[in-house]
Enzyme design. Sequence first.
Site, PDB file in Angstrom:
ATOM      1  N   GLU A   1      57.176  67.484  58.109  1.00 42.33           N
ATOM      2  CA  GLU A   1      57.846  68.706  57.672  1.00 42.33           C
ATOM      3  C   GLU A   1      56.846  69.525  56.862  1.00 42.33           C
ATOM      4  O   GLU A   1      56.241  68.997  55.918  1.00 42.33           O
ATOM      5  CB  GLU A   1      59.049  68.335  56.787  1.00 42.33           C
ATOM      6  CG  GLU A   1      59.833  69.562  56.401  1.00 42.33           C
ATOM      7  CD  GLU A   1      61.038  69.271  55.504  1.00 42.33           C
ATOM      8  OE1 GLU A   1      61.360  68.090  55.298  1.00 42.33           O
ATOM      9  OE2 GLU A   1      61.621  70.251  55.028  1.00 42.33           O
TER      10      GLU A   1
ATOM     11  N   ARG B   1      57.046  51.746  55.676  1.00 47.34           N
ATOM     12  CA  ARG B   1      56.229  52.776  55.026  1.00 47.34           C
ATOM     13  C   ARG B   1      54.997  52.150  54.409  1.00 47.34           C
ATOM     14  O   ARG B   1      55.020  50.992  54.012  1.00 47.34           O
ATOM     15  CB  ARG B   1      57.005  53.416  53.870  1.00 47.34           C
ATOM     16  CG  ARG B   1      58.114  54.307  54.235  1.00 47.34           C
ATOM     17  CD  ARG B   1      58.809  54.789  52.967  1.00 47.34           C
ATOM     18  NE  ARG B   1      58.045  55.831  52.297  1.00 47.34           N
ATOM     19  CZ  ARG B   1      58.147  57.126  52.593  1.00 47.34           C
ATOM     20  NH1 ARG B   1      58.965  57.532  53.527  1.00 47.34           N
ATOM     21  NH2 ARG B   1      57.435  58.023  51.935  1.00 47.34           N
TER      22      ARG B   1
ATOM     23  N   LYS C   1      56.417  63.886  48.411  1.00 48.15           N
ATOM     24  CA  LYS C   1      55.864  65.238  48.402  1.00 48.15           C
ATOM     25  C   LYS C   1      56.405  66.044  47.226  1.00 48.15           C
ATOM     26  O   LYS C   1      55.704  66.871  46.653  1.00 48.15           O
ATOM     27  CB  LYS C   1      56.199  65.950  49.714  1.00 48.15           C
ATOM     28  CG  LYS C   1      55.181  65.651  50.795  1.00 48.15           C
ATOM     29  CD  LYS C   1      55.428  66.490  52.028  1.00 48.15           C
ATOM     30  CE  LYS C   1      56.249  65.745  53.026  1.00 48.15           C
ATOM     31  NZ  LYS C   1      56.537  66.482  54.254  1.00 48.15           N
TER      32      LYS C   1
END
Length: 585
Positions: free
Chosen positions: A44, A287, A297
Amino acid sequence: MSIQTPAQTAAASTPAHQDFIRQIVRDDLASGRHHAIHTRFPPEPNGYLHIGHAKAICLSFGIAREFGGWCNLRLDDTNPGRENPEFVAGIKEDVHWLGFDWHELRHASDYFEVFYRAALKLIGDGLAYVDDLSAEEMRAYRGTLTEPGRDSPWRERPVAENLDLFRRMRAGEFPDGSKTLRAKIDMAAGNINLRDPALYRIRKVTHQNTGDAWPIYPMYDIAHALSDAMEGITHSLCTLEFEDHRPLYDWCVDHVDLPGHPELWQSVVDAGLEARPAKPRQIEFSRLNLSYCITSKRKLAQLVAEHHVDGWDDPRMNTLRGLRRRGFTPAGLRLFVERVGVSKQNSVIDYSVLEGCIREDLDATAPRRMAVLDPLRLVIINLPEGHSETLRFANHPKDESFGTREVPFSRELWIEREDFAEVPPKGFHRLRPGGEVRLRGVGIVRCDEVVKDADGGVVALHCTLDPDSRQGLPGAERKVKGTLHWVSAPHAVATEVRLYERLFNVAAPESDEDGRDWLVHLNPEAKRVLKAWLEPAAADAAPEQRYQFERLGYFVADRVDHRAQAPVFNRIVTLRDTWARQAGH
Ligand code: ATP
Ligand code: MG
């Protein structure tokens, strides 16, 4: 979650090419289920990529490359307001820097028309409805892990009314949040993601790619599933938190059925983009979590916004551009991802594993130079005033292909202040009054006199060079314990050196989830700036040239600030893991 030591990481990591995802891919090719492997990396664009993304990038691009397929870069731009073109450009640059290239660059927003038509189809098939509940009411109706949800009063709206309302949502007739399109699945499902999840919401915000064309935006699940389906992605790799979303992913793919309904995606073809509708499969992996690092982020953005660091590319940041500016290499990062391996087991990797991989790469690839960070003058009193000569040094001790360079040598040198001790501690093999040491590439000097200032501070060492010990002479074989690096004082080039440490004082800075507390763990010593001296052959480096400064560590000419006339070097990593010793591991 406990932190894995380097040894545990080495022991636990399956060889990169044996992991469970590659095994699925191999099986799918062998069984003929797929003839080509298509993957994608779908960030994103609401921030820059970080070290965690390196794992996802290496995996999706790497698998496509290894199996002769391809990987798309797809910007998942379905949240206008948080996303911008600066991040889009940064993501493209970072993926290239890591060493990968995409088959096609796509945006989820390329398919807005497809998603819209797919939604109309679902409504027409009685599989979606327009709900007037507010977000808060919807949450209350949703139930909990132990309680089923309740049906919305709008759940049984007739198809014709739903179609009309959804078209009017698209036309911009209703205010933000006043209506939502929901999938009609099962309000009693054990998996809460299947309790009539939202598919579309109203949001009158300018979009980074489509401007003001759309007042409604698709939710992640439908957008992601249908984007994968549009591009003919065979293996859609994502992190474990999406495991619970997989039933909804499959629901969207199956019930919309893009391959069977070309009318839904004609707009993509009309726009000149290739369409390969197919049924993708989502596979989840754990992850990458790294000690001393932030992989959210939102928090990385906060560090920048509140000026705790000097931007997204600050060398203390574990963003890819921060690591790049720090001097970390793409090959070192790829080696790290390979060593960490792929599994479904969540763990935290120790930061020293990453540093070890960077060292391993730099040891093989970085030419050697000499620099002195904390200078002490050393005068060779048995050489004549003004004596100067040119020595020839190998650029790499283990690889002749690096060639050689000229190193000026003279009567007055800089050595590291810490390489001299007037009262040496036990086991000190460097220079002491009356002691001998080898000067790298020169010969053996003896410290005859320690020159001090009025306050007793040492300002210079007067030494004698043993002429028989000069490099190349038979006497050069004579053994002394220590070898020091140096630079010739009259030839040395002044440089700025930035020494970086870990940005946080604690291994798990993110574990304090309540508000801002994690910021108290910032390490104020994470950046120190020094004036230092370089041999001339280091000064005229191009930006991003990396060297090993002998005995000091690996350094890089700063990508932004370095000039040959005014050099600026960043320390990438020390030669050994000094952190573990300090922390008493
Ligand atoms: P954030 O929630 O902080 O915005 P994100 O994980 O949502 O980050 P995306 O841009 O959505 O970031 O991520 C793109 C891809 O990278 C996703 O497929 C995601 O699974 C993967 N990814 C993100 N973080 C990690 C990580 N720490 N380790 C491995 N893969 C990751
Ligand atoms: Mg995300």
